[in-house]
Design a protein around this motif. Structure first.
Motif, PDB file in Angstrom:
ATOM      1  N   CYS A  78       9.072   4.268  28.491  1.00 28.24           N
ATOM      2  CA  CYS A  78      10.339   4.083  27.781  1.00 28.24           C
ATOM      3  C   CYS A  78      10.369   4.754  26.413  1.00 28.24           C
ATOM      4  O   CYS A  78      11.439   4.869  25.811  1.00 28.24           O
ATOM      5  N   ALA A  79       9.220   5.172  25.928  1.00 28.74           N
ATOM      6  CA  ALA A  79       9.190   5.827  24.618  1.00 28.74           C
ATOM      7  C   ALA A  79      10.043   7.083  24.654  1.00 28.74           C
ATOM      8  O   ALA A  79       9.781   8.014  25.414  1.00 28.74           O
ATOM      9  N   GLY A  80      11.106   7.101  23.869  1.00 30.42           N
ATOM     10  CA  GLY A  80      11.997   8.251  23.818  1.00 30.42           C
ATOM     11  C   GLY A  80      13.044   8.302  24.912  1.00 30.42           C
ATOM     12  O   GLY A  80      13.830   9.254  24.982  1.00 30.42           O
ATOM     13  N   SER A  81      13.080   7.288  25.798  1.00 35.23           N
ATOM     14  CA  SER A  81      14.059   7.284  26.889  1.00 35.23           C
ATOM     15  C   SER A  81      15.456   6.969  26.355  1.00 35.23           C
ATOM     16  O   SER A  81      15.625   6.116  25.494  1.00 35.23           O
ATOM     17  N   ASP A  82      16.462   7.653  26.907  1.00 34.20           N
ATOM     18  CA  ASP A  82      17.853   7.363  26.547  1.00 34.20           C
ATOM     19  C   ASP A  82      18.378   6.126  27.268  1.00 34.20           C
ATOM     20  O   ASP A  82      19.411   5.580  26.875  1.00 34.20           O
ATOM     21  N   ALA A  83      17.714   5.700  28.311  1.00 33.18           N
ATOM     22  CA  ALA A  83      18.121   4.516  29.078  1.00 33.18           C
ATOM     23  C   ALA A  83      16.873   3.669  29.343  1.00 33.18           C
ATOM     24  O   ALA A  83      16.375   3.607  30.470  1.00 33.18           O
ATOM     25  N   PRO A  84      16.342   3.015  28.304  1.00 29.40           N
ATOM     26  CA  PRO A  84      15.053   2.328  28.457  1.00 29.40           C
ATOM     27  C   PRO A  84      15.041   1.211  29.495  1.00 29.40           C
ATOM     28  O   PRO A  84      14.014   1.003  30.146  1.00 29.40           O
ATOM     29  N   LEU A  85      16.152   0.495  29.662  1.00 28.19           N
ATOM     30  CA  LEU A  85      16.138  -0.591  30.648  1.00 28.19           C
ATOM     31  C   LEU A  85      15.975  -0.028  32.050  1.00 28.19           C
ATOM     32  O   LEU A  85      15.180  -0.537  32.851  1.00 28.19           O
ATOM     33  N   GLN A  86      16.719   1.029  32.366  1.00 28.43           N
ATOM     34  CA  GLN A  86      16.583   1.649  33.679  1.00 28.43           C
ATOM     35  C   GLN A  86      15.183   2.236  33.845  1.00 28.43           C
ATOM     36  O   GLN A  86      14.556   2.086  34.908  1.00 28.43           O
ATOM     37  N   THR A  87      14.675   2.867  32.804  1.00 21.67           N
ATOM     38  CA  THR A  87      13.330   3.442  32.863  1.00 21.67           C
ATOM     39  C   THR A  87      12.281   2.353  33.061  1.00 21.67           C
ATOM     40  O   THR A  87      11.309   2.528  33.803  1.00 21.67           O
ATOM     41  N   ALA A  88      12.479   1.207  32.388  1.00 23.56           N
ATOM     42  CA  ALA A  88      11.539   0.093  32.522  1.00 23.56           C
ATOM     43  C   ALA A  88      11.493  -0.403  33.960  1.00 23.56           C
ATOM     44  O   ALA A  88      10.410  -0.740  34.473  1.00 23.56           O
ATOM     45  N   PHE A  89      12.632  -0.445  34.628  1.00 24.82           N
ATOM     46  CA  PHE A  89      12.633  -0.918  36.010  1.00 24.82           C
ATOM     47  C   PHE A  89      12.124   0.145  36.976  1.00 24.82           C
ATOM     48  O   PHE A  89      11.564  -0.194  38.030  1.00 24.82           O
ATOM     49  N   GLU A  90      12.285   1.410  36.635  1.00 23.30           N
ATOM     50  CA  GLU A  90      11.636   2.447  37.437  1.00 23.30           C
ATOM     51  C   GLU A  90      10.117   2.276  37.363  1.00 23.30           C
ATOM     52  O   GLU A  90       9.419   2.395  38.373  1.00 23.30           O
ATOM     53  N   ALA A  91       9.617   1.984  36.157  1.00 29.81           N
ATOM     54  CA  ALA A  91       8.189   1.741  35.987  1.00 29.81           C
ATOM     55  C   ALA A  91       7.761   0.501  36.762  1.00 29.81           C
ATOM     56  O   ALA A  91       6.682   0.473  37.371  1.00 29.81           O
ATOM     57  N   TYR A  92       8.603  -0.526  36.743  1.00 30.32           N
ATOM     58  CA  TYR A  92       8.302  -1.756  37.491  1.00 30.32           C
ATOM     59  C   TYR A  92       8.184  -1.457  38.981  1.00 30.32           C
ATOM     60  O   TYR A  92       7.238  -1.924  39.646  1.00 30.32           O
ATOM     61  N   VAL A  93       9.123  -0.699  39.511  1.00 29.16           N
ATOM     62  CA  VAL A  93       9.112  -0.384  40.941  1.00 29.16           C
ATOM     63  C   VAL A  93       7.849   0.387  41.305  1.00 29.16           C
ATOM     64  O   VAL A  93       7.186   0.085  42.320  1.00 29.16           O
ATOM     65  N   HIS A  94       7.497   1.376  40.499  1.00 30.64           N
ATOM     66  CA  HIS A  94       6.283   2.152  40.767  1.00 30.64           C
ATOM     67  C   HIS A  94       5.050   1.245  40.734  1.00 30.64           C
ATOM     68  O   HIS A  94       4.184   1.323  41.617  1.00 30.64           O
ATOM     69  N   PHE A  95       4.966   0.398  39.715  1.00 37.38           N
ATOM     70  CA  PHE A  95       3.839  -0.521  39.571  1.00 37.38           C
ATOM     71  C   PHE A  95       3.748  -1.445  40.784  1.00 37.38           C
ATOM     72  O   PHE A  95       2.677  -1.620  41.372  1.00 37.38           O
ATOM     73  N   ALA A  96       4.863  -2.037  41.163  1.00 36.58           N
ATOM     74  CA  ALA A  96       4.874  -3.024  42.247  1.00 36.58           C
ATOM     75  C   ALA A  96       4.539  -2.404  43.595  1.00 36.58           C
ATOM     76  O   ALA A  96       3.817  -3.000  44.403  1.00 36.58           O
ATOM     77  N   LEU A  97       5.055  -1.210  43.857  1.00 34.15           N
ATOM     78  CA  LEU A  97       4.794  -0.565  45.145  1.00 34.15           C
ATOM     79  C   LEU A  97       3.394   0.023  45.206  1.00 34.15           C
ATOM     80  O   LEU A  97       2.776   0.044  46.281  1.00 34.15           O
ATOM     81  N   ASP A  98       2.894   0.505  44.085  1.00 35.10           N
ATOM     82  CA  ASP A  98       1.560   1.104  44.065  1.00 35.10           C
ATOM     83  C   ASP A  98       0.453   0.054  44.032  1.00 35.10           C
ATOM     84  O   ASP A  98      -0.677   0.328  44.444  1.00 35.10           O
ATOM     85  N   ARG A  99       0.778  -1.146  43.537  1.00 34.70           N
ATOM     86  CA  ARG A  99      -0.242  -2.201  43.378  1.00 34.70           C
ATOM     87  C   ARG A  99       0.282  -3.509  43.962  1.00 34.70           C
ATOM     88  O   ARG A  99       0.471  -4.503  43.266  1.00 34.70           O
ATOM     89  N   PRO A 100       0.543  -3.515  45.266  1.00 37.36           N
ATOM     90  CA  PRO A 100       1.246  -4.658  45.884  1.00 37.36           C
ATOM     91  C   PRO A 100       0.506  -5.990  45.791  1.00 37.36           C
ATOM     92  O   PRO A 100       1.133  -7.034  45.608  1.00 37.36           O
ATOM     93  N   HIS A 101      -0.813  -5.979  45.934  1.00 32.19           N
ATOM     94  CA  HIS A 101      -1.557  -7.245  45.866  1.00 32.19           C
ATOM     95  C   HIS A 101      -1.480  -7.850  44.471  1.00 32.19           C
ATOM     96  O   HIS A 101      -1.280  -9.064  44.314  1.00 32.19           O
ATOM     97  N   LEU A 102      -1.636  -7.014  43.454  1.00 33.32           N
ATOM     98  CA  LEU A 102      -1.558  -7.511  42.084  1.00 33.32           C
ATOM     99  C   LEU A 102      -0.149  -7.981  41.765  1.00 33.32           C
ATOM    100  O   LEU A 102       0.041  -9.059  41.189  1.00 33.32           O
TER     101      LEU A 102
END
Length: 207
Positions: A78-102
């Motif tokens: 989100c550093a420097g993002s023009d749409a940090p909330l959307q970027t934060a949830f993109e990061a969430y989706v990547h995290f959740a799908l890449d690390r499903p057990h955690l």
């Protein structure tokens, strides 16, 4: 335990969290037992009980570390993002799908667990507090303004992301490549955010 590694004071707890995280990410939370963790750390399992009263305490510590890592990923993206909330949830989706057990472990901790384990409660609060900051930015409001709207915006997106990731984990979505799945879920969550923003901004501001 024969050949057990010698640790300095405080090292067992730190090493145990890393080892527990590795066990869970590889095989899921059910793979974590105190004996399996002791073997991974290289200590007698009784030594773990000097740091953790039970398995649930270890799971809470790992979940807390998961939330800290998630927030770190989001903040970096989100550093420097023009749409940090959307970027934060993109990061969430990547995290959740890449690390499903955690991710599954993190989102399965109860309110009672958060209250009982200070580190977990603090990590969850830090994540939610930062989501509120990004949500206010999306709405263009300051702290104390339209707090209910900011909360609803963040939680609507969180519910959409969690629901879609859970469906993906249970194979209830049509088979897709990892890249296509991340793009699909991110697009759906972005659509929820856009729709909620339009709805909220169309409402009159309470005086």
């Amino acid at each position: 335990m024969a050949g057990a590694r010698k640790y300095h004071h405080g090292e067992v707890r730190e090493t145990a969290v890393s080892a527990a995280l590795a066990l869970i990410e590889a095989d899921g939370p059910d793979a974590l037992t105190m004996r399996a963790l002791a073997k991974a750390v290289g200590v007698d399992h009784r030594a773990l009980y000097r740091h953790y009263p039970d398995r649930d305490a270890v799971l809470a510590e790992v979940a807390a570390e998961g939330f800290r890592q998630l927030l770190s990923d989001q903040s970096e993206r989100c550093a420097g993002s023009d749409a940090p909330l959307q970027t934060a949830f993109e990061a969430y989706v990547h995290f959740a799908l890449d690390r499903p057990h955690l991710h599954g472990l993190m989102l399965s901790r109860s309110r009672q667990a958060m209250d009982a384990h200070a580190a977990l409660g603090a990590a969850v609060k830090a994540e939610l507090d930062q989501l509120m900051i990004w949500s206010r930015q999306a709405l263009g409001v300051a702290l104390g303004e339209r707090e209910t709207d900011a909360r609803d915006l963040a939680f609507a997106a969180l519910a959409a992301a969690y629901g879609l990731v859970t469906l993906a984990a249970s194979a209830s979505l049509m088979p897709r490549s990892p890249e296509d799945l991340r793009a699909f879920v991110s697009d759906q969550v972005a659509g929820v955010l856009e729709g909620q923003l339009m709805r909220i901004k169309a409402q009159p501001v309470a005086r």
